[in-house]
Motif scaffolding. Structure first.
Motif, PDB file in Angstrom:
ATOM      1  N   LEU A   1       0.807  -1.221   0.000  1.00 46.20           N
ATOM      2  CA  LEU A   1       0.000   0.000   0.000  1.00 46.20           C
ATOM      3  C   LEU A   1       0.841   1.272   0.000  1.00 46.20           C
ATOM      4  CD1 LEU A   1      -2.888   1.284   0.461  1.00 46.20           C
ATOM      5  CD2 LEU A   1      -2.420   1.049   2.907  1.00 46.20           C
ATOM      6  N   SER A   2       2.012   1.210   0.625  1.00 44.30           N
ATOM      7  CA  SER A   2       2.808   2.397   0.916  1.00 44.30           C
ATOM      8  C   SER A   2       3.759   2.772  -0.218  1.00 44.30           C
ATOM      9  CB  SER A   2       3.609   2.168   2.203  1.00 44.30           C
ATOM     10  OG  SER A   2       4.629   3.124   2.351  1.00 44.30           O
ATOM     11  N   THR A   3       3.723   4.014  -0.617  1.00 41.17           N
ATOM     12  CA  THR A   3       4.677   4.521  -1.608  1.00 41.17           C
ATOM     13  C   THR A   3       6.104   4.387  -1.098  1.00 41.17           C
ATOM     14  OG1 THR A   3       3.036   6.142  -2.365  1.00 41.17           O
ATOM     15  CG2 THR A   3       5.337   6.542  -2.973  1.00 41.17           C
ATOM     16  N   LYS A   4       6.327   4.766   0.148  1.00 36.13           N
ATOM     17  CA  LYS A   4       7.670   4.730   0.724  1.00 36.13           C
ATOM     18  C   LYS A   4       8.199   3.302   0.833  1.00 36.13           C
ATOM     19  CE  LYS A   4       8.058   9.157   1.320  1.00 36.13           C
ATOM     20  NZ  LYS A   4       9.003   9.946   0.478  1.00 36.13           N
ATOM     21  N   GLN A   5       7.338   2.361   1.146  1.00 36.73           N
ATOM     22  CA  GLN A   5       7.777   0.971   1.231  1.00 36.73           C
ATOM     23  C   GLN A   5       8.157   0.428  -0.148  1.00 36.73           C
ATOM     24  OE1 GLN A   5       8.649  -0.038   4.050  1.00 36.73           O
ATOM     25  NE2 GLN A   5       6.989  -0.909   5.264  1.00 36.73           N
ATOM     26  N   ILE A   6       7.380   0.760  -1.144  1.00 37.61           N
ATOM     27  CA  ILE A   6       7.709   0.306  -2.500  1.00 37.61           C
ATOM     28  C   ILE A   6       9.027   0.921  -2.962  1.00 37.61           C
ATOM     29  CG2 ILE A   6       7.024   0.504  -4.926  1.00 37.61           C
ATOM     30  CD1 ILE A   6       5.567  -1.714  -3.491  1.00 37.61           C
TER      31      ILE A   6
ATOM     32  N   GLU B   1       2.435  -0.729  -6.246  1.00 40.17           N
ATOM     33  CA  GLU B   1       1.919   0.067  -5.137  1.00 40.17           C
ATOM     34  C   GLU B   1       0.405  -0.018  -5.185  1.00 40.17           C
ATOM     35  OE1 GLU B   1       1.392   4.724  -3.971  1.00 40.17           O
ATOM     36  OE2 GLU B   1       3.280   4.167  -4.955  1.00 40.17           O
ATOM     37  N   SER B   2      -0.157  -0.786  -4.255  1.00 36.77           N
ATOM     38  CA  SER B   2      -1.591  -1.040  -4.301  1.00 36.77           C
ATOM     39  C   SER B   2      -2.036  -1.659  -2.986  1.00 36.77           C
ATOM     40  CB  SER B   2      -1.925  -2.001  -5.447  1.00 36.77           C
ATOM     41  OG  SER B   2      -3.276  -2.403  -5.418  1.00 36.77           O
ATOM     42  N   PRO B   3      -3.275  -1.419  -2.581  1.00 35.12           N
ATOM     43  CA  PRO B   3      -3.825  -2.175  -1.454  1.00 35.12           C
ATOM     44  C   PRO B   3      -4.006  -3.635  -1.832  1.00 35.12           C
ATOM     45  CG  PRO B   3      -5.525  -0.811  -2.461  1.00 35.12           C
ATOM     46  CD  PRO B   3      -4.233  -0.422  -3.101  1.00 35.12           C
ATOM     47  N   MET B   4      -3.918  -4.504  -0.834  1.00 31.50           N
ATOM     48  CA  MET B   4      -4.041  -5.937  -1.100  1.00 31.50           C
ATOM     49  C   MET B   4      -5.464  -6.344  -1.487  1.00 31.50           C
ATOM     50  SD  MET B   4      -3.751  -7.474   2.804  1.00 31.50           S
ATOM     51  CE  MET B   4      -2.397  -6.397   3.328  1.00 31.50           C
TER      52      MET B   4
END
Length: 246
Positions: free
Chosen positions: A77-82, A100-103
């Motif tokens: 979900l998170s831009t920063k995590q991706i 980058e997407s919700p599950m």
């Protein structure tokens, strides 16, 4: 509620991403839980196509790359995590595809494609367990494995005090709740163990392993304000489930 929760959690995870960089990835399944090196749930991943739900900083996918996985896919979900995962996985031997997407949403992932779909301490963030499991089932090849870990459903219902443990939340209570441990607002979901198992069965999965064991050898590494040795002696911290697409 679902859309609002996703917006809130995305903002929260973007802020918290540095704090969780490389936090408890594979071979760990969670705090004070047995590891993949002990459980061998993945088996030989040589040339297999693997997808991580809630891939975070990408370190679990990196671990599988080191085990010679054939393709590395991730969704978060998170831009920063991706962004973090893209950096961590930039030198991977296997090809990498990240979304980058919700599950709860399929961002373009192929169906009947993956040998293994897995999630390490992320599934409890879903705003819709039914949609998420429907997606996982579609992504997997027939006979493919879904492996996930999450905080044990009993753990946050019990509080540790100086003189012992008390239950301060009904085990029967399910649904969304504010995650109290974070500085920024975040919304998590709590379900009973039977809810996870019955949802998996209802969506066509065959449950192969259910693990509630604790591993206290590295207790000092994980002891903090939430997870601790004394409580883990009485209540499992982590639930690990492996199931197969029939």
């Amino acid at each position: 509620m679902e859309t609002n929760a996703l917006d809130v959690n995305k903002q929260s995870w973007d802020q918290a991403a540095p704090r969780f960089f490389a936090r408890n990835p594979l071979p760990e399944y969670g705090p004070l839980a047995p590891s993949e090196e002990e459980l061998h749930l993945f088996g030989d991943v040589d040339r297999l196509k693997v997808l991580e739900i809630g891939c975070g900083s990408g370190h679990s996918l990196k671990y599988l790359d080191e085990k010679q996985a054939g393709e590395l896919w991730g969704i978060d979900l998170s831009t920063k995590q991706i962004e973090a995962a893209q950096t961590v996985l930039k030198d991977s031997k296997a090809p990498v595809t990240l979304f980058e997407s919700p599950m709860e949403v399929n961002p373009g992932l192929p169906t009947d494609y993956f040998d293994i779909v897995f999630s390490i301490y992320a599934l409890g963030w879903t705003t819709n367990l039914t949609k998420t499991l429907e997606n996982v089932y579609r992504y997997l090849k027939p006979g493919g494995s879904f492996i996930f870990s999450w905080e044990h459903p009993m753990y946050n219902r019990v509080r540790q005090h100086q003189h012992g443990l008390t239950v301060d939340k009904s085990y029967h209570e399910e649904g969304a709740y504010a995650h109290e441990a974070w500085s920024s607002p975040a919304i998590m979901q709590q379900y009973r163990l039977s809810t996870y198992l019955n949802h998996l069965i209802d969506h066509g999965f065959k449950v192969e392993r259910v693990i509630e064991d604790v591993c206290l050898a590295d207790a000092q590494k994980h002891t903090n304000g939430w997870y601790g040795y004394e409580k883990a002696q009485m209540i499992p911290t982590t639930l690990i489930i492996k199931c197969l697409k029939q």
